[in-house]
Design a protein around this motif. Sequence first.
Motif: not given
Length: 866
Positions: A781-786, A818-829, A851-854
């Motif tokens: 979900t967008s909330e969990c991803l953030t 170029k990604a603003k958040s490298k972690s977010q880019q990695l998780l989306q991929t 992160a696991v709890v989230a």
Amino acid sequence: MYETIIDPTNSEMNFNPYTPPSSSEDSPHSFMATSPPGGSSYYVLNTGTPMNIDNFNIENQYNFENQYVTLDEKKPFLVIKEQPIGKFRFRYKSEMAGTHGSLNGISSDKTRRQTFPSVELQNYSGSAIVRCSLYQYHSSSKERQPHPHRLIKKMGNEEVDDPHATTVGGTEEYTAIFHSMGIIHTAKKNLIDELCRKKEFLKEEEIARKEGKRKLRRDEKASIRHEAEEESKSINMNIVCLRFDAFTERPKDGVLIPICEPVYSHEINNLKSALTGELKIVRMSCNCSPAKGNTEIFMLVEKVTKKNIRIRFYEIDEDGYEIWSADGKFTELDVHHQYAIVFRTPPYKDQQITEQRTVYVELMRKTDNSKSEPREFKYYPSPSYQPGMKRSRMSHSFNSNESFYSSGEKIAPIPITLGDSNEIPSINSDEFNALYQLVERNMMNPDQFPSIRSEDFAADSSQGKYSDSLVGGFEEMRLSEEEKAVVKRVEDEFKSFLATKPSSNLIASMIVSLFEDHVTTHEENALHLLVKSGNINKLNCWLEVIKRNSEFQILNAPNRDGHTIGHLAAIHNNPQILNIICRYSPDFSILDNEGNTPLHLAVIKNSPPPIVDLLIRSKELTKLPINAENNDSATALQISVSKSNLVYVKLLCEHGADINVIDKKCGYNVLHTAIDVQAIDILKYLIQKPKIDLMCMNYNDMTPYQMAKRLTSGDENDKKSITILNILEKAMLERGLNTEIYIKEEQESEDEMECDFVECKPEKFSTEELQEMYKNVKTFTSECLTQVSQLLDESGKWENLALLLDMQHIVYTSMFEKAKSKSQQLLQTAEKDCNLYDIRNFLEDLEEHNAVVAMDKMVFSLQDDF
């Protein structure tokens, strides 16, 4: 890291990538200053991070009491002469009672010398103060801040926190050596307070240089606390470094003024951490397997993560080249609380081996390819016998020049058809009976072999070597009807055969056939059965027959358990039978299915001492290897010590048993084992042996003395343990060995208890239930991803996650850069190619508990939608 070259005439800095040599694969690099190129206007500074030339101009900031340093001169700078070791155990406050190991230098040697972190102040004259503090480690140019862990130093009975200072210069050298320091792990609940304490100290020093000494205002403390709270969210608790500063003391108020830029050591990794610590195999339930593999083994290890560990088997040739490797089989459910792994052995490359093969087993961490010290492992031939399978035939010998009869008839061997024993007439062969009587009347000369003498069996131990209580009863074993039938049939058929007046060649062939073809369902021939029954006369007769026809391979025929007549004689406690067998020189080096020689079995079964004595004294005639290891990698001496049998130990040691043999499962020598079973008499005996190794370390890095010390630390009323410790201490002092040693404690911290609590699954969900819930969720979900992305950005562990996901290749793509958040880019991929449950478990391995709890909350909240 960079080698930084500063040109005072140019505001630009040149950063040249530099990779200095490493002392070992796992040891961090050591960085030293090099000679200044291009004259005095250039010099090399060991900083650990790129420097800003403007910040280096101390002249514009401080007045050194009319001692100005100009850019036209060589500036003072610090050089690290001895880096700290790259891996060190961060201890907890509850562990700090008693003596503990200190932070040594990287070139320390456990057995020869100790070094300590040291730094040298160069291009400076006069007295100076050099200080050492504990800081956060960053591989990038990020500004470093104090680390919340404590760098303590023992001063008598007190523990002093960093910074630790020492004076150099004047008549002394300009090298500062920092010894007796240790790193104390700060619990999470105290993390912010410890950061505030250190930051307030530094802020007060900064204010004192500019305004004079004063206390911090409330708003300044609040600002520091806010800064500490923000830092606490992303601090790596398992990696630190040392910071070294040089100061001069301002005479008017004693305030310390910096002389030059600080320098930082390389990283120091926590040995307790599963992500950075040392991999170590502490103990194995077994260190052998049949060639077909699939043996279940329990392995105790230092802390590991279940998704980040391999158990690797490999073999090397005589030149040290690897010629085979395979991984042990286990799942994440087989890793118990990060300290134990239950796995199954892989099959060996050649499953048809006929003798033991030595290979090695090691732990390997996936993220950084770190390896543990390899342990020896053995593959032995897989049992080939199956019910109903015919055993391979014994080789025949037709070269006998001696026969029972003088018949010179030369005819080809003929096949012998054997029917039911009831159909064979019982013929009383005069020839066989004559031989039987001859053997009974003319036993071999006892002087030809060191036999058991009658005085050895005296009931009074003062009169003989062994008392009646030690010898025990040598009762005959009753044979079953099937076993009696086999013995009788062999005897009857041989009598019938002899009546035909055969040639010597035919006699030899017949003997082999009789003992090969007439066996019980347990694959036991007549010799096996006669040994078990204790029938000395018949056994003697058959042994003489075998000897006269030179068919000695019959003596070494195994039953289904791999037991020869030598093994059976040792098991059934009959020294007279064993004495007779030894006269015919059987091969006592043969191993049964468990890898045991007759000597092993005698010790394991607690056979009477005459049995063990006879076996040992027979070694030159029967090929008995006194130091042979069974499939459990145990020698007869090791088994004797573990059974607390001093008589066996003395016999074995007197006849050349290796007293420094190592247990391949746990690294124990015989002293460790004696301590473990509290065999005080054996310990006293072994400790007097000049060649005994008192400083041998087991796989848990403990000498016998350390082991004894550890066992006495919990109970002062344990008289046996205290006696053992006193015996060892006296022996060490007599040999001039140091008894002031560090004893490793294994207490757990509050912090670890918190981690274990976080890692636990909700009570109403099992692992299987969680896995089932995650099957229905394909994307974040967008909330969990953030939320998860922010946590990974703060900790910087997205790089480790990329390694575990095998997606490090995307790190170098333009989209990722170029990604603003490298972690977010990695998780989306990752969510496109991997299931979320795997991502969750990798985050758990990386100790990203929030992160696991989230993710668990996200999945639970979505269950109503499915």
